[in-house]
Write an enzyme that holds these catalytic residues in place. Structure first.
Site, PDB file in Angstrom:
ATOM      1  N   LYS A 121      39.308  37.612  45.729  1.00  0.00           N
ATOM      2  CA  LYS A 121      39.085  37.900  44.304  1.00  0.00           C
ATOM      3  C   LYS A 121      40.252  37.427  43.434  1.00  0.00           C
ATOM      4  CE  LYS A 121      38.423  42.354  44.989  1.00  0.00           C
ATOM      5  NZ  LYS A 121      38.249  42.437  46.450  1.00  0.00           N
ATOM      6  N   THR A 122      41.472  37.758  43.841  1.00  0.00           N
ATOM      7  CA  THR A 122      42.631  37.418  43.015  1.00  0.00           C
ATOM      8  C   THR A 122      42.771  35.913  42.858  1.00  0.00           C
ATOM      9  OG1 THR A 122      43.814  39.443  43.599  1.00  0.00           O
ATOM     10  CG2 THR A 122      45.142  37.586  42.854  1.00  0.00           C
ATOM     11  N   GLU A 165      38.828  40.626  37.928  1.00  0.00           N
ATOM     12  CA  GLU A 165      38.458  41.033  39.280  1.00  0.00           C
ATOM     13  C   GLU A 165      37.533  42.239  39.196  1.00  0.00           C
ATOM     14  OE1 GLU A 165      41.320  41.465  42.372  1.00  0.00           O
ATOM     15  OE2 GLU A 165      42.725  40.083  41.400  1.00  0.00           O
TER      16      GLU A 165
END
Length: 464
Positions: A121-122, A165
């Protein structure tokens, strides 16, 4: 233009303001003109960056830190019920807002892209933020890691796109209503909150149900859990589903990923046209993250060739295979990987970039519950390294579980043929690694806890 600060959040107090998710929301609110305050357990560069924006940051937790005129208290799932500031808020009738609700309010009136998945996600959120900014779209973003300096995990932009996110760990991603959602993968994790894969699927289905009618879901065509999820939501016809990956049936098909040292080049087939672009981080999984970002941007109406070129501006995010430095011919790289899938992916990426060099790992397990459920798999992942040092479990928000220690991982690693040893003293690690390393080696500090602090210490020891 982004909307004004919600009235209930014009004087927010953040408990744990230095955390990755909390500090990002605090930063955006401060940039929008809110009188931000908060507390954190210890001093940090992030706290300093927030003060530079005008925020009041207290160190330590005490009821007296909560201002008389606070309009709300913002908390994450990590804040315990006995926190004195939370107790003071209850006594005084100050509204308590969960981090996810605060973030959702910041997206009001904008075009949100929400990036979900058990891993990646990051990186994917960062790729989107950097590339959209390079195209002059001035996005707002909230990321779970720093791009290039303390406090760079979030920004209030003047454009109409908000990239964030979407955290599945506590089901908080159910609060968002994205125009475009990305699901990178679906795996069992966060065992304190999910008892089975069926619960995971149900949670991700709820997230998909939050996509705005007419919006787009970008989802992996390669990962088994993501494919299963795609099947489960096939009855929803008010959104477009775009799949990506190396699978032959992918809508955006990855044709080739070519390693280029600590970078790579990816070729995709998109809408009948071949497109090749650079990704400035190593490993096939990062290249696939870039393709997901590409597909999401195209869903927003951004020309693919423009976005592909802009994605080349991304140079990484802290703790995602971040090169910390080199000393005595040894490179030290930091990895946030703490789930076996992430560990394997990062080790394979480094192994691909290392050529004939040895790969040494300092691994710190994260959470007792995760180690209990996935410790064996973690140990097997470490067999990809030439040698590993395993530290004690980083507890984060958890209390110890009787009988669950790093020995579970070490035993599994040895069974898989790994060269591995335990080290219980963090202060001794730099000496241990310096004694193991030789010129040409790559040292990887790996885990979601404070193992990241060891990189500079190892480099200093190598220098001496």
């Amino acid at each position: 233009m982004a909307p004004a600060v919600p009235t209930t959040m014009d004087r927010p107090h953040f408990i744990g303001i230095g955390g990755a998710g909390m500090s990002g929301i605090a930063k955006i609110l401060a940039q929008r003109g809110a009188a931000v305050a908060g507390s954190d357990a210890k001093e940090s560069a992030t706290a300093g960056a927030l003060r530079e924006l005008g925020a009041t940051v207290h160190i330590g937790h005490a009821a007296g830190h909560l201002a008389e005129d606070a309009s709300c208290v913002v908390v994450s799932s990590a804040i315990r019920a006995d926190n004195p500031e939370l107790a003071a808020a209850a006594e005084r009738g100050i509204p308590v807002v969960h981090r996810s609700d605060a973030l959702a309010r910041l997206m009001d009136g904008l075009r949100p892209i929400a990036v979900a998945g058990t891993h990646g996600k990051t990186t994917t959120t960062s790729m989107l933020a950097v590339s959209l900014d390079a195209l002059g779209l001035d996005p707002s973003y909230a990321i779970g890691g720093d791009l290039d300096g303390p406090g760079s995990n979030a920004r209030h932009g003047g454009g109409d796109i908000f990239v964030a996110e979407a955290d599945e760990s506590d089901r908080s991603f159910h609060k968002y209503a994205p125009e475009v959602a990305i699901i990178l993968n679906v795996e069992l994790d966060h065992h304190a909150n999910y008892a089975s894969m069926e619960e995971i699927y149900d949670s991700f289905e709820t997230f998909v149900g939050r996509i705005r009618p007419g919006g787009t879901l970008v989802v992996s065509a390669d990962q088994a859990g993501a494919r299963e999820l795609t099947e489960r939501i096939s009855g929803r016809h008010d959104i477009e589903v775009v799949t990506y990956g190396a699978a032959e049936d992918a809508d955006v098909r990855v044709l080739k990923v070519t390693p280029r040292g600590l970078a790579s080049e990816v070729t995709v087939m998109l809408n009948g046209r071949m497109l090749t672009f650079a990704v400035s981080v190593p490993g096939s999984h990062y290249a696939h993250n870039a393709v997901a970002a590409l597909a999401a941007g195209v869903a927003l109406g951004i020309p693919a060739h423009n976005l592909a070129s802009a994605l080349g501006k991304y140079t990484g995010v802290k703790r995602r295979l971040q090169l910390k430095g080199e000393a005595a011919g040894v490179q030290v790289i930091d990895s946030y990987a703490h789930h076996p899938t992430e560990m394997t992916a990062d080790l394979e990426a480094i192994r691909g970039a290392a050529a004939d060099s040895r790969v040494l790992v300092v691994f710190q397990p994260h959470l007792f519950s995760r180690t209990q459920e996935l410790g064996t798999e973690m140990g097997r992942s470490l067999a990809l390294a030439d040698a590993s040092v395993v530290l004690d479990i980083y507890p984060a928000r958890e209390d110890p579980i009787p009988g669950i220690t790093s020995a579970l991982i070490i035993d599994a690693a040895k069974d898989a043929g790994a060269d591995v040893r335990a080290e219980h003293d963090m202060a001794a690690v730099a000496d241990v690694v310096a004694g193991m390393a030789r010129p040409g080696d790559l040292v990887l500090t790996m885990g979601a806890g404070d193992v990241t602090d060891l990189g500079p210490k190892i480099l200093a020891r190598l220098e001496n």
